[in-house]
Design a protein around this motif. Sequence first.
Motif, PDB file in Angstrom:
ATOM      1  N   LYS A  27      51.857  44.736  29.044  1.00 17.09           N
ATOM      2  CA  LYS A  27      51.664  44.075  30.297  1.00 17.09           C
ATOM      3  C   LYS A  27      51.569  44.538  31.519  1.00 17.09           C
ATOM      4  N   ARG A  28      52.390  46.294  31.205  1.00 15.01           N
ATOM      5  CA  ARG A  28      52.183  47.570  32.001  1.00 15.01           C
ATOM      6  C   ARG A  28      50.173  47.826  32.263  1.00 15.01           C
ATOM      7  N   LEU A  29      50.058  48.073  31.193  1.00 21.21           N
ATOM      8  CA  LEU A  29      48.322  48.512  31.212  1.00 21.21           C
ATOM      9  C   LEU A  29      47.659  47.093  31.947  1.00 21.21           C
ATOM     10  N   LYS A  30      48.045  46.154  31.346  1.00 16.78           N
ATOM     11  CA  LYS A  30      46.919  44.400  32.169  1.00 16.78           C
ATOM     12  C   LYS A  30      47.588  44.579  33.932  1.00 16.78           C
ATOM     13  N   ARG A  31      48.856  44.888  34.337  1.00 17.54           N
ATOM     14  CA  ARG A  31      49.128  45.359  35.684  1.00 17.54           C
ATOM     15  C   ARG A  31      48.512  46.752  35.912  1.00 17.54           C
ATOM     16  N   ARG A  32      48.253  47.593  35.207  1.00 16.26           N
ATOM     17  CA  ARG A  32      46.685  48.525  35.802  1.00 16.26           C
ATOM     18  C   ARG A  32      45.671  48.542  35.824  1.00 16.26           C
ATOM     19  N   LYS A  33      45.365  47.235  35.159  1.00 12.20           N
ATOM     20  CA  LYS A  33      43.916  47.097  34.867  1.00 12.20           C
ATOM     21  C   LYS A  33      44.191  46.037  36.746  1.00 12.20           C
ATOM     22  N   LEU A  34      44.707  45.213  36.781  1.00  8.75           N
ATOM     23  CA  LEU A  34      45.116  44.495  37.903  1.00  8.75           C
ATOM     24  C   LEU A  34      44.546  45.319  39.467  1.00  8.75           C
ATOM     25  N   GLN A  35      45.331  46.267  39.648  1.00 11.58           N
ATOM     26  CA  GLN A  35      45.413  47.117  40.155  1.00 11.58           C
ATOM     27  C   GLN A  35      44.300  48.392  40.989  1.00 11.58           C
ATOM     28  N   LEU A  36      43.353  48.375  39.514  1.00  9.12           N
ATOM     29  CA  LEU A  36      42.083  49.227  39.579  1.00  9.12           C
ATOM     30  C   LEU A  36      41.171  48.010  40.183  1.00  9.12           C
ATOM     31  N   LYS A  37      40.928  46.689  39.704  1.00  6.83           N
ATOM     32  CA  LYS A  37      40.490  46.487  40.133  1.00  6.83           C
ATOM     33  C   LYS A  37      39.844  45.762  41.924  1.00  6.83           C
ATOM     34  N   ASP A  38      41.672  45.250  41.791  1.00  5.68           N
ATOM     35  CA  ASP A  38      41.855  45.669  43.021  1.00  5.68           C
ATOM     36  C   ASP A  38      41.214  46.969  44.317  1.00  5.68           C
ATOM     37  N   SER A  39      41.305  47.869  43.768  1.00  4.37           N
ATOM     38  CA  SER A  39      40.826  49.335  44.440  1.00  4.37           C
ATOM     39  C   SER A  39      39.486  49.453  44.321  1.00  4.37           C
ATOM     40  N   ILE A  40      39.144  48.519  43.273  1.00  6.29           N
ATOM     41  CA  ILE A  40      37.526  47.819  43.046  1.00  6.29           C
ATOM     42  C   ILE A  40      36.979  47.526  44.512  1.00  6.29           C
ATOM     43  N   PHE A  41      37.933  46.358  44.683  1.00  6.86           N
ATOM     44  CA  PHE A  41      37.206  45.669  45.383  1.00  6.86           C
ATOM     45  C   PHE A  41      37.509  46.066  46.310  1.00  6.86           C
ATOM     46  N   LYS A  42      37.842  46.871  47.118  1.00  6.24           N
ATOM     47  CA  LYS A  42      38.405  46.897  48.463  1.00  6.24           C
ATOM     48  C   LYS A  42      37.488  48.153  48.782  1.00  6.24           C
ATOM     49  N   LEU A  43      36.857  48.845  47.859  1.00  9.54           N
ATOM     50  CA  LEU A  43      36.193  50.397  47.960  1.00  9.54           C
ATOM     51  C   LEU A  43      34.953  50.194  47.949  1.00  9.54           C
ATOM     52  N   GLU A  44      34.805  48.831  47.500  1.00 10.01           N
ATOM     53  CA  GLU A  44      32.792  48.006  47.392  1.00 10.01           C
ATOM     54  C   GLU A  44      32.817  46.777  48.690  1.00 10.01           C
ATOM     55  N   CYS A  45      33.899  46.786  49.210  1.00  9.71           N
ATOM     56  CA  CYS A  45      33.159  46.008  50.945  1.00  9.71           C
ATOM     57  C   CYS A  45      33.875  47.318  51.370  1.00  9.71           C
ATOM     58  N   MET A  46      34.090  48.176  51.864  1.00 13.13           N
ATOM     59  CA  MET A  46      34.050  49.341  52.543  1.00 13.13           C
ATOM     60  C   MET A  46      32.062  49.996  52.811  1.00 13.13           C
ATOM     61  N   LEU A  47      31.617  49.255  51.664  1.00 13.72           N
ATOM     62  CA  LEU A  47      30.230  49.907  51.214  1.00 13.72           C
ATOM     63  C   LEU A  47      29.363  48.610  51.755  1.00 13.72           C
ATOM     64  N   ILE A  48      29.710  47.952  52.154  1.00 17.04           N
ATOM     65  CA  ILE A  48      29.092  46.675  52.900  1.00 17.04           C
ATOM     66  C   ILE A  48      29.212  47.182  54.629  1.00 17.04           C
ATOM     67  N   PRO A  49      27.765  46.822  54.770  1.00 18.89           N
ATOM     68  CA  PRO A  49      27.986  47.674  56.962  1.00 18.89           C
ATOM     69  C   PRO A  49      28.618  46.248  57.504  1.00 18.89           C
ATOM     70  N   ASP A  50      29.106  46.394  58.304  1.00 23.20           N
ATOM     71  CA  ASP A  50      29.422  45.518  59.636  1.00 23.20           C
ATOM     72  C   ASP A  50      28.164  45.282  60.394  1.00 23.20           C
ATOM     73  N   GLU A  51      28.625  43.599  59.583  1.00 22.86           N
ATOM     74  CA  GLU A  51      27.551  43.228  60.760  1.00 22.86           C
ATOM     75  C   GLU A  51      28.259  42.428  62.183  1.00 22.86           C
ATOM     76  N   PRO A  52      27.218  42.582  63.388  1.00 24.81           N
ATOM     77  CA  PRO A  52      26.923  42.993  65.199  1.00 24.81           C
ATOM     78  C   PRO A  52      27.912  41.581  65.358  1.00 24.81           C
ATOM     79  N   ALA A  53      28.892  41.648  66.844  1.00 24.36           N
ATOM     80  CA  ALA A  53      29.227  39.803  66.878  1.00 24.36           C
ATOM     81  C   ALA A  53      28.522  39.634  67.880  1.00 24.36           C
TER      82      ALA A  53
END
Length: 68
Positions: free
Chosen positions: A42-68
């Motif tokens: 359970k502890r490892l699965k929780r860590r795995k989910l945390q990693l998945k969230d971190s990966i997603f956040k970092l990937e979102c940082m790579l997406i350029p902002d679109e002009p409004a």
Amino acid sequence: MPILPPADELHQRIAELRAEHRGLDEQIARLAANPDDDLEAKRLKRRKLQLKDSIFKLECMLIPDEPA
């Protein structure tokens, strides 16, 4: 607006997190054979989910902002 790290640093960090994520897959699979280690699994699965969230956040940082 926050200052973002360079894209190459983000890519490297994502790769490190993905490697750790794969490693946890292997550990969880080994623990699945031993039901006595349920708490550790359970502890490892929780860590795995945390990693998945971190990966997603970092990937979102790579997406350029679109002009409004």
